[in-house]
Design an enzyme around this catalytic site. Structure first.
Site, PDB file in Angstrom:
ATOM      1  N   HIS A  38       5.675 -18.838   5.411  1.00  0.00           N
ATOM      2  CA  HIS A  38       5.090 -18.508   4.103  1.00  0.00           C
ATOM      3  C   HIS A  38       3.654 -18.041   4.298  1.00  0.00           C
ATOM      4  CE1 HIS A  38       2.970 -19.521   0.282  1.00  0.00           C
ATOM      5  NE2 HIS A  38       3.990 -18.853  -0.200  1.00  0.00           N
ATOM      6  N   HIS A  39       2.916 -18.771   5.102  1.00  0.00           N
ATOM      7  CA  HIS A  39       1.609 -18.266   5.514  1.00  0.00           C
ATOM      8  C   HIS A  39       1.287 -18.746   6.925  1.00  0.00           C
ATOM      9  CE1 HIS A  39      -0.446 -22.091   3.920  1.00  0.00           C
ATOM     10  NE2 HIS A  39      -0.853 -22.012   5.173  1.00  0.00           N
ATOM     11  N   GLN A 118      -1.709 -22.424  12.317  1.00  0.00           N
ATOM     12  CA  GLN A 118      -0.968 -23.227  11.339  1.00  0.00           C
ATOM     13  C   GLN A 118       0.090 -22.347  10.690  1.00  0.00           C
ATOM     14  OE1 GLN A 118      -2.407 -23.757   7.249  1.00  0.00           O
ATOM     15  NE2 GLN A 118      -2.335 -25.961   7.572  1.00  0.00           N
ATOM     16  N   HIS A 120       2.982 -22.360   7.682  1.00  0.00           N
ATOM     17  CA  HIS A 120       3.522 -23.045   6.505  1.00  0.00           C
ATOM     18  C   HIS A 120       4.979 -22.635   6.330  1.00  0.00           C
ATOM     19  CE1 HIS A 120       3.526 -23.377   1.807  1.00  0.00           C
ATOM     20  NE2 HIS A 120       4.225 -24.341   2.373  1.00  0.00           N
ATOM     21  N   HIS A 191      -9.057 -19.052  -2.163  1.00  0.00           N
ATOM     22  CA  HIS A 191      -8.085 -20.136  -2.001  1.00  0.00           C
ATOM     23  C   HIS A 191      -8.262 -21.182  -3.095  1.00  0.00           C
ATOM     24  CE1 HIS A 191      -5.471 -23.132  -0.261  1.00  0.00           C
ATOM     25  NE2 HIS A 191      -6.461 -24.018  -0.319  1.00  0.00           N
ATOM     26  N   HIS A 193      -5.328 -24.105  -5.305  1.00  0.00           N
ATOM     27  CA  HIS A 193      -3.920 -24.468  -5.418  1.00  0.00           C
ATOM     28  C   HIS A 193      -3.421 -23.886  -6.739  1.00  0.00           C
ATOM     29  CE1 HIS A 193      -4.991 -27.911  -2.457  1.00  0.00           C
ATOM     30  NE2 HIS A 193      -5.126 -26.721  -1.938  1.00  0.00           N
ATOM     31  N   MET A 262      -8.532 -27.055  -5.064  1.00  0.00           N
ATOM     32  CA  MET A 262      -9.595 -26.558  -4.207  1.00  0.00           C
ATOM     33  C   MET A 262     -10.150 -25.295  -4.841  1.00  0.00           C
ATOM     34  SD  MET A 262      -8.560 -26.898  -0.280  1.00  0.00           S
ATOM     35  CE  MET A 262      -8.139 -28.476   0.422  1.00  0.00           C
TER      36      MET A 262
HETATM   37 CU    CU Z   1       1.931 -21.021   2.480  1.00  0.00          CU
HETATM   38 CU    CU Z   2      -6.316 -26.053  -0.340  1.00  0.00          CU
END
Ligand code: CU
Ligand code: CU
Length: 366
Positions: A38-39, A118, A120, A191, A193, A262
């Protein structure tokens, strides 16, 4: 990723690579052919979050330990120290080539001997269906050993605070730029949520506000080219605003987990290579929604409606907000006046106090 098969939805996995030499990265190529990522975020670290080959780096979990639903992996942040995000891939984003002559320096020399990626995994049904399926998503870096004339860097603006239930709230941050070399922004990333609607960042020079970038954080959160190439010089300020909408019945606070919120605005910039280390503090943090953040104290001219209004609504939130701020000031003034006018001989009740000052005021509910 060294071949993983996550079974739980919304799994964030990290893996680290140690850089033993000095490398100058000029481009990032996402490896996402499987379509399972996803990312993907690539971060330079002084120390990685874990020494395990793979760990669960669900976004900045507040506590370390073992996530029972993903018990295979230890829970840890991306970096244990020295976090520098360098690249973010989301939803079909193309490779990112840095501007001519710009590279990100990594390795011991730059206090970034580790690269952590990372990934996701939002949807994991394919992994549940096929037990043998393994994923290798990640980022390929294009690098050279030859130093470049310019070095890339990242500046992060962020806030603490709370978004009250059923509200549209501004979260704001501003900092005087304390570096000793000009920053040349060329990309930005927003960024939040789920409550973020608009995030914008500005270069503030005196009374003049110049938009660096504005974005909808519900769209893929990757680095986009800046709206203006506004150089940030010593003496300038950097400011950012998040318009947050909370239709829930409970307040949402800024915090470390996906349930929290965030408000982040990233600026990707370059400096002259010989000015390495002169780009000041690369983080600007304001607490309490930024209510104490200096540059935003009066609604600045030049902050476009597009940075202040929820898209798709005609609500001129800016006006409403101005009124709110005025109302707050009036309240403060009133409180001050009351204190000055009224010198109690004995402790009065608050109610008496009000009656005396405003005899015609109707009944008040306390
Ligand atoms: Cu993601
Ligand atoms: Cu965040």
């Amino acid at each position: 990723m060294p071949g993983v098969s996550p079974k739980k939805e919304d799994t964030y996995l990290c893996t680290a690579a140690k850089i033993d030499d000095v490398r100058y990265i000029s481009a990032f190529v996402p490896k996402h052919e499987s379509g399972h990522a996803h990312h993907i975020i690539l971060t330079g670290c002084t120390e990685p979050g874990s020494t395990d080959k793979i760990w669960n780096c669900g976004e900045m979990q507040a506590t370390s330990g073992v996530d029972k639903s993903n018990a295979k992996y230890k829970v840890a942040p991306q970096c244990a120290s020295g976090t520098r995000m360098m690249y973010a891939y989301a939803m079909e984003a193309p490779p990112l080539t840095l501007p001519e002559g710009v590279t990100f320096g990594v390795g011991e020399k730059f206090h970034l001997p580790y690269l952590v990626v990372q990934v996701h995994y939002k949807n994991t049904k394919d992994f549940k269906k096929d037990e043998t399926l393994k994923d290798y998503s990640g980022v390929k870096i294009v690098y050279q050993h030859q130093p470049s004339p310019k070095l890339g860097g990242i500046h992060l603006s962020l806030t603490g605070g709370v978004i009250p239930a059923h509200s549209v709230t501004y979260m704001e941050t501003s900092c005087a730029y304390n570096g000793r070399t000009p920053l040349h922004p060329f990309a930005f990333r927003t960024h939040t949520h789920s409550h973020g609607r608009v995030v914008s960042g500005y270069r503030v020079r005196g009374k003049q506000w110049t938009l660096i970038g504005v974005g909808n954080p519900q769209l893929p959160q990757m680095f986009y080219p800046v709206n203006n190439s506004a150089t940030v010089r010593p003496g300038d300020w950097v400011a950012a605003r998040c318009v947050m909408e909370n239709n829930d019945d409970k307040d949402v606070a800024i915090g470390a987990t996906q349930k929290d919120e965030m408000c982040n605005f990233y600026i990707m910039y370059w400096i002259k290579a010989e000015d390495f280390g002169k780009d000041g503090e690369q983080m600007c943090y304001s607490d309490f929604n930024g209510l104490n953040s200096e540059a935003w104290a009066t609604e600045p001219a030049g902050v476009a409606d597009l940075s202040s209004t929820i898209p798709g609504t005609d609500k001129m939130f800016r006006e409403f907000y101005k009124e709110m701020r005025n109302a707050e000031d009036t309240m403060d003034e009133l409180a001050q006046e009351m204190e000055e006018q009224f010198e109690p001989e004995e402790e009065p009740t608050f109610r008496e106090d009000i009656d005396e000052l405003y005899p015609e005021a109707g009944p008040l509910d306390f």
